[in-house]
Design an enzyme around this catalytic site. Structure first.
Site, mmCIF file in Angstrom:
data_model
loop_
_atom_site.group_PDB
_atom_site.id
_atom_site.type_symbol
_atom_site.label_atom_id
_atom_site.label_comp_id
_atom_site.label_asym_id
_atom_site.label_seq_id
_atom_site.Cartn_x
_atom_site.Cartn_y
_atom_site.Cartn_z
ATOM 1 N N LYS A 39 112.922 42.875 123.287
ATOM 2 C CA LYS A 39 111.754 43.646 123.014
ATOM 3 C C LYS A 39 111.048 43.666 124.459
ATOM 4 C CE LYS A 39 109.697 39.484 121.593
ATOM 5 N NZ LYS A 39 109.365 38.661 120.243
ATOM 6 N N ARG A 137 101.784 35.849 110.335
ATOM 7 C CA ARG A 137 101.923 37.134 111.056
ATOM 8 C C ARG A 137 102.060 38.072 110.108
ATOM 9 N NH1 ARG A 137 104.543 37.193 116.873
ATOM 10 N NH2 ARG A 137 106.391 37.365 115.712
ATOM 11 N N HIS A 171 110.153 33.387 110.855
ATOM 12 C CA HIS A 171 109.989 33.176 112.263
ATOM 13 C C HIS A 171 109.027 31.705 112.419
ATOM 14 C CE1 HIS A 171 109.633 34.054 116.464
ATOM 15 N NE2 HIS A 171 108.523 34.179 116.572
ATOM 16 N N ARG A 231 118.776 33.961 116.924
ATOM 17 C CA ARG A 231 117.725 35.039 117.490
ATOM 18 C C ARG A 231 116.796 34.911 118.963
ATOM 19 N NH1 ARG A 231 114.540 35.561 112.863
ATOM 20 N NH2 ARG A 231 112.670 35.027 114.095
ATOM 21 N N TYR A 272 88.265 39.906 149.222
ATOM 22 C CA TYR A 272 86.985 39.969 148.241
ATOM 23 C C TYR A 272 86.303 38.821 148.088
ATOM 24 C CZ TYR A 272 88.881 44.834 146.952
ATOM 25 O OH TYR A 272 89.388 46.198 147.038
ATOM 26 N N CYS A 319 94.427 40.856 145.441
ATOM 27 C CA CYS A 319 93.621 42.379 145.339
ATOM 28 C C CYS A 319 94.903 43.087 144.061
ATOM 29 C CB CYS A 319 93.834 43.060 146.374
ATOM 30 S SG CYS A 319 93.024 42.065 147.969
ATOM 31 N N MET A 320 94.500 44.323 144.052
ATOM 32 C CA MET A 320 95.169 45.044 143.084
ATOM 33 C C MET A 320 96.556 45.328 143.861
ATOM 34 S SD MET A 320 94.568 49.181 141.631
ATOM 35 C CE MET A 320 93.193 48.528 140.465
ATOM 36 N N ASP A 321 96.763 45.617 145.032
ATOM 37 C CA ASP A 321 97.967 45.909 145.363
ATOM 38 C C ASP A 321 98.549 44.945 146.704
ATOM 39 O OD1 ASP A 321 97.739 48.481 143.994
ATOM 40 O OD2 ASP A 321 96.327 48.833 145.635
HETATM 41 C C1 LIG Z 1 110.078 37.646 120.229
HETATM 42 C C2 LIG Z 1 110.533 37.081 119.099
HETATM 43 C C3 LIG Z 1 111.854 36.286 118.919
HETATM 44 C C4 LIG Z 1 112.313 35.672 120.306
HETATM 45 O O1 LIG Z 1 111.621 34.541 120.623
HETATM 46 P P1 LIG Z 1 111.740 33.314 121.937
HETATM 47 O O2 LIG Z 1 110.788 32.393 121.945
HETATM 48 O O3 LIG Z 1 111.827 34.121 123.042
HETATM 49 O O4 LIG Z 1 113.149 32.964 121.501
HETATM 50 C C5 LIG Z 1 112.541 36.036 118.055
HETATM 51 N N1 LIG Z 1 112.077 36.381 116.600
HETATM 52 C C6 LIG Z 1 111.046 36.944 116.596
HETATM 53 C C7 LIG Z 1 110.491 37.555 115.283
HETATM 54 C C8 LIG Z 1 110.120 37.523 117.751
HETATM 55 O O5 LIG Z 1 108.942 38.237 117.759
#
Ligand SMILES: *Cc1c(COP(=O)(O)O)cnc(C)c1O
Length: 389
Positions: A39, A137, A171, A231, A272, A319-321
């Protein structure tokens, strides 16, 4: 798109990805599947490149957070299973089915919507049921007095003809808190997850093909939670305490270059707000790396970067850039010299700690105008720039 600029860039070591993947595989054993979390553009590393490599390496599953992220992979040659961890609007169910994308189902109302849409479309949607065991969540609430209704809701979803319940997952909220409270919480979450699985499967009369829950922290510290699949995300990219524990390699090195050098008299205000004033004759470099590239402004005037001549202090507001670095006495550093932001000489973990954040946030903040260069066996094999050109 290829960048022609040598401005600020990220070098991504695909050999390190291979190494990390194989090392994690050796720990989890041959009977545990591997899902790579890609992701947020693979935590800033470029999801197409990372996913392609994982596909070649034989990973079992990928996870993203939205249908757009999933479609990007499908449009770029990724044919392996992809799980969407977040919400997809019901209007997109036909696309999920059409492109063989697996969707997380997080509550009764969504299961119902997805089922109806799938039947309307004339297909079945592959789903993984998400159980909320304490993250608070997404997921079916199953704790205490919610247990029976939660289990019933899940069983119902498993039986609907528009849904194919391939997996069930939860999770952890504290698997990466290495303290007694975190451990107790994680054990409780895992115990509840197992209790839910058992209740659902005995009522349903079938077994989910894939049970999974282990994120990075659990993959390293809680092998009892592997079930059918791990995961991890951050672990794969080689950052943080858990990657260190398994001697994994960080994938990314961020670099910039010196674009200008000027010498200022003592008493000169820099950038700045004038939060830095020179106290001597100062040779100051400008680097084309600012908060729009992902340089956190909170680090202003209190971080260092690495030159070929050793560490250099960043001076004044970021700064920004652009940002300024003190090159006094760094006579080997000239216009065009490379400066390491993080990498082999200065770890992303230290950088994140200094910024009061986690490595996740730093890599996710690297913006699209920073090109990513992919290395294999010390050679650039591909360059990517995410700007629309
Ligand atoms: C992002 C996420 C992970 C991975 O988490 P890490 O801490 O990077 O291993 C696993 N499961 C779910 C549901 C997540 O949102």
């Amino acid at each position: 798109m290829k960048s022609t600029l040598k401005r600020t860039w990220a070098e991504i070591d695909l050999d390190a990805l291979d190494y990390n993947y194989q090392t994690i595989r050796s720990h989890i054993g041959p009977n545990t599947k591997f899902l790579g979390v890609v992701k947020a553009d693979a935590y800033g590393h470029g999801s197409v490149q990372i996913a392609s490599r994982l596909q070649d390496l034989g990973a079992d599953y990928l996870a993203v957070s939205s249908i757009d992220e999933a479609m990007e992979l499908r449009f770029n040659g990724i044919t392996m299973p992809i799980l969407i961890l977040g919400h997809t609007p019901k209007e997109q169910v036909d696309r999920l089915i059409c492109f063989n994308i697996t969707q997380a189902v997080t509550c009764k109302a969504k299961a119902d919507e997805y089922n109806q849409e799938a039947l309307k479309y004339g297909g079945t949607l592959k789903v993984h049921i998400k159980v909320d065991t304490g993250m608070s969540r997404l997921g079916y609430l199953c704790n205490d007095e919610h247990f029976d209704t939660g289990v019933e809701g899940i069983v119902e979803a498993c039986q609907w003809p528009g849904l194919q319940a391939e997996g069930i997952f939860t999770h952890f909220a504290m698997a990466d808190e290495d303290n007694p409270v975190g451990r107790e919480y994680t054990h409780a979450q895992f115990a509840l997850f197992q209790k839910v699985i058992q209740a659902v499967e005995s009522k349903w009369g079938q077994r989910f093909a894939i049970h999974h829950c282990a994120n990075t922290g659990a993959t390293v510290d809680y092998p009892e939670t592997y079930l059918d699949m791990v995961r991890p995300g951050l672990l794969l990219y080689g950052y943080g305490a858990y990657a260190k524990k398994w001697h994994l390699k960080p994938l990314m090195t961020m670099k910039t270059t010196v674009s200008t050098i000027k010498v200022y008299d003592p008493g000169t205000h820099v950038s700045y707000g004038g939060i830095y004033t020179t106290d001597k004759k100062t040779r100051m470099g400008v680097i084309p790396y600012g908060y729009a590239d992902g340089f956190l402004r909170s680090l202003s005037n209190r971080c260092q970067l690495m030159s070929e001549d050793g560490p250099v202090q960043q001076r004044g507001r970021i700064c920004m850039d652009m940002a300024m670095i003190d090159l006094t006495d760094k006579w080997h550093v000239d216009v065009g010299s490379e400066i390491e932001i993080f990498g082999p000489h200065q770890s992303l973990d230290d950088w994140a700690a200094l910024a009061g954040t986690i490595p996740y946030e730093i890599v996710c903040a690297i913006s699209k105008r920073v090109p990513r260069y992919y290395y294999q066996q010390g050679k650039i094999i591909s360059k990517e720039l995410l700007l629309r050109m």
